[in-house]
Motif scaffolding. Structure first.
Motif, short mmCIF file in Angstrom:
data_model
loop_
_atom_site.label_atom_id
_atom_site.label_comp_id
_atom_site.label_asym_id
_atom_site.label_seq_id
_atom_site.Cartn_x
_atom_site.Cartn_y
_atom_site.Cartn_z
N GLU A 6 -13.90 -29.99 -28.43
CA GLU A 6 -14.17 -28.26 -29.01
C GLU A 6 -14.06 -28.18 -30.04
O GLU A 6 -13.54 -29.80 -30.89
N VAL A 7 -14.71 -27.57 -31.44
CA VAL A 7 -14.70 -27.82 -32.63
C VAL A 7 -14.51 -26.72 -32.67
O VAL A 7 -13.58 -25.08 -32.15
N PHE A 18 -13.71 -19.59 -28.93
CA PHE A 18 -13.93 -18.48 -27.59
C PHE A 18 -12.86 -18.43 -27.32
O PHE A 18 -11.92 -19.16 -26.28
N ARG A 19 -13.34 -16.69 -25.97
CA ARG A 19 -13.13 -16.53 -24.60
C ARG A 19 -13.61 -16.42 -23.68
O ARG A 19 -14.63 -15.78 -23.53
N ARG A 46 -3.51 -18.88 -34.34
CA ARG A 46 -4.19 -19.67 -34.67
C ARG A 46 -4.38 -20.14 -33.53
O ARG A 46 -3.81 -19.69 -31.75
N PHE A 47 -5.55 -20.85 -33.70
CA PHE A 47 -5.95 -21.01 -32.28
C PHE A 47 -6.55 -22.88 -32.32
O PHE A 47 -5.72 -23.59 -32.89
N GLY A 48 -6.13 -23.34 -30.60
CA GLY A 48 -6.79 -24.69 -31.39
C GLY A 48 -6.57 -25.46 -29.01
O GLY A 48 -5.18 -24.55 -28.38
N GLY A 49 -7.34 -25.61 -28.29
CA GLY A 49 -7.09 -26.29 -27.17
C GLY A 49 -7.39 -25.55 -25.85
O GLY A 49 -6.78 -25.57 -24.89
N ILE A 50 -9.02 -24.88 -25.94
CA ILE A 50 -9.33 -24.24 -25.26
C ILE A 50 -10.06 -25.04 -24.33
O ILE A 50 -10.71 -24.66 -23.18
#
Length: 339
Positions: free
Chosen positions: A166-167, A222-223, A242-246
């Protein structure tokens, strides 16, 4: 003139090179004086300001982070333009330079509309500001991500695993696209192009069938198409998620459907840290020297931008009107190499 400088929002390599460029040219060519504003707009509303002489910026171009500090505080919850003008007047500050991304420059535009003299410098590792071809920090982030993926590939190959890396990239997948292509990723997942879980596992399985260990690069925003699989952790001060963890969510799904041992790795703030590349040092320095030119010409409400190989000035309203997303045809070019 006495000019303030602030860095706001997320930090990135190259900020100090901008500060250095502003102060060195402003002192040498225009004989302006400078003050540093600590921690972005927080320092501007809380009157946390200090003298910034030429000697304090020497040798800064190679230094990561920002000597001014940064925060995500906005001024409009703390007195707004009136408070900003009050602090500027107290320090006899004629104008300030705001170095930041979309959020920072939107605030700068709003302050300009209320009569605050400000010039902007674009900063975001996401490279998603439409008014400039490239933002400094992006090239460094891609280089860091590429090197990290290269390192992960060796351990993936040794253990015959699939790696999901993940970036950063909230709404634009430029880091994922460029780092994925550079590192030879077998799938690149970006916010602009929804794909199904079946497509992802198909690329993974095809890679394994060729005797390789799959590497999937995914942007944090991304989803999956048709499924509620995304990673959000509340909202920031501007109401943005806030994103992070996909990567952590995708990994068990891939393993379950393919039977291939799958591990995830989130690079996170590694992409923001460390020293800037030579390209970003040069670009940031040029942004700084041209920003002080704009200040000297009193071109308030503008932002410096890269167009081709030239630095130009554009209106802050133009810079913040829309984000620069990855065009579908650019992802299609990379997708030919997937699997």
């Amino acid at each position: 003139m006495k000019i303030g400088i602030l860095t706001s929002g997320g930090d990135c390599p190259g900020l100090n090179a901008v500060i250095r460029g502003i102060v060195l040219k402003g002192d040498k060519v225009y004989e302006h004086s400078f003050v540093g504003i600590r921690d972005g707009y927080r320092g501007l509303v809380e009157d946390d300001i200090f003298t910034l002489p030429r000697k304090q910026v020497r040798g800064l171009s190679k230094q990561g982070g920002t000597i001014l500090g940064t925060s995500r505080m906005g001024p409009f919850e703390h007195g707004g333009a009136d408070r900003v003008k009050e602090v500027m007047e107290a320090h006899e500050m004629d104008a300030f330079v705001a170095i930041g991304g979309e959020g920072t420059l939107t605030v700068a535009r709003m302050l300009h509309e209320e009569g605050v003299p400000v010039v902007g410098v674009p900063k975001t590792i996401d490279n998603d500001l439409s008014a400039t071809d490239v933002t400094f920090g992006f090239e460094t982030a891609v280089a860091i991500a590429t090197e990290s993926i290269d390192r992960l590939r060796t351990t993936a190959e040794s253990h015959h695993r699939c790696m999901v890396v993940e970036v950063m990239g909230r709404h634009a997948g430029w880091i994922a696209l460029n780092a994925g292509i550079a590192s030879g990723a077998h799938a690149i997942l970006i916010p602009e192009v929804p794909v199904t879980l079946e497509q992802v596992t198909g690329w993974v399985q095809a890679t394994v069938n060729r005797g390789r260990a799959p590497v999937v690069v995914v942007a944090e925003g991304f989803r999956l198409a048709g499924e509620d699989v995304s990673a959000k952790h509340g909202v920031d001060h501007m109401g943005r998620p806030r994103f992070g963890g996909i990567a952590d969510q995708l990994s068990p799904l891939i393993e379950e459907l393919t039977g291939i041992e799958t591990r995830s790795m989130t690079l996170g703030h590694l992409q923001r840290g460390g020293v800037p590349t030579s390209y970003d040092r040069v670009l940031a320095t040029r942004f700084g020297t041209h920003a002080i030119d704009a200040v000297h010409r009193k071109e308030w409400g503008t932002m410096v931008a890269l167009k081709g190989t030239d630095i130009v000035s554009v209106a802050l309203a133009q810079a913040t009107s829309e984000l620069k997303s990855v065009p579908k045809h650019r992802w299609d070019e990379a997708a030919i190499l997937f699997g």
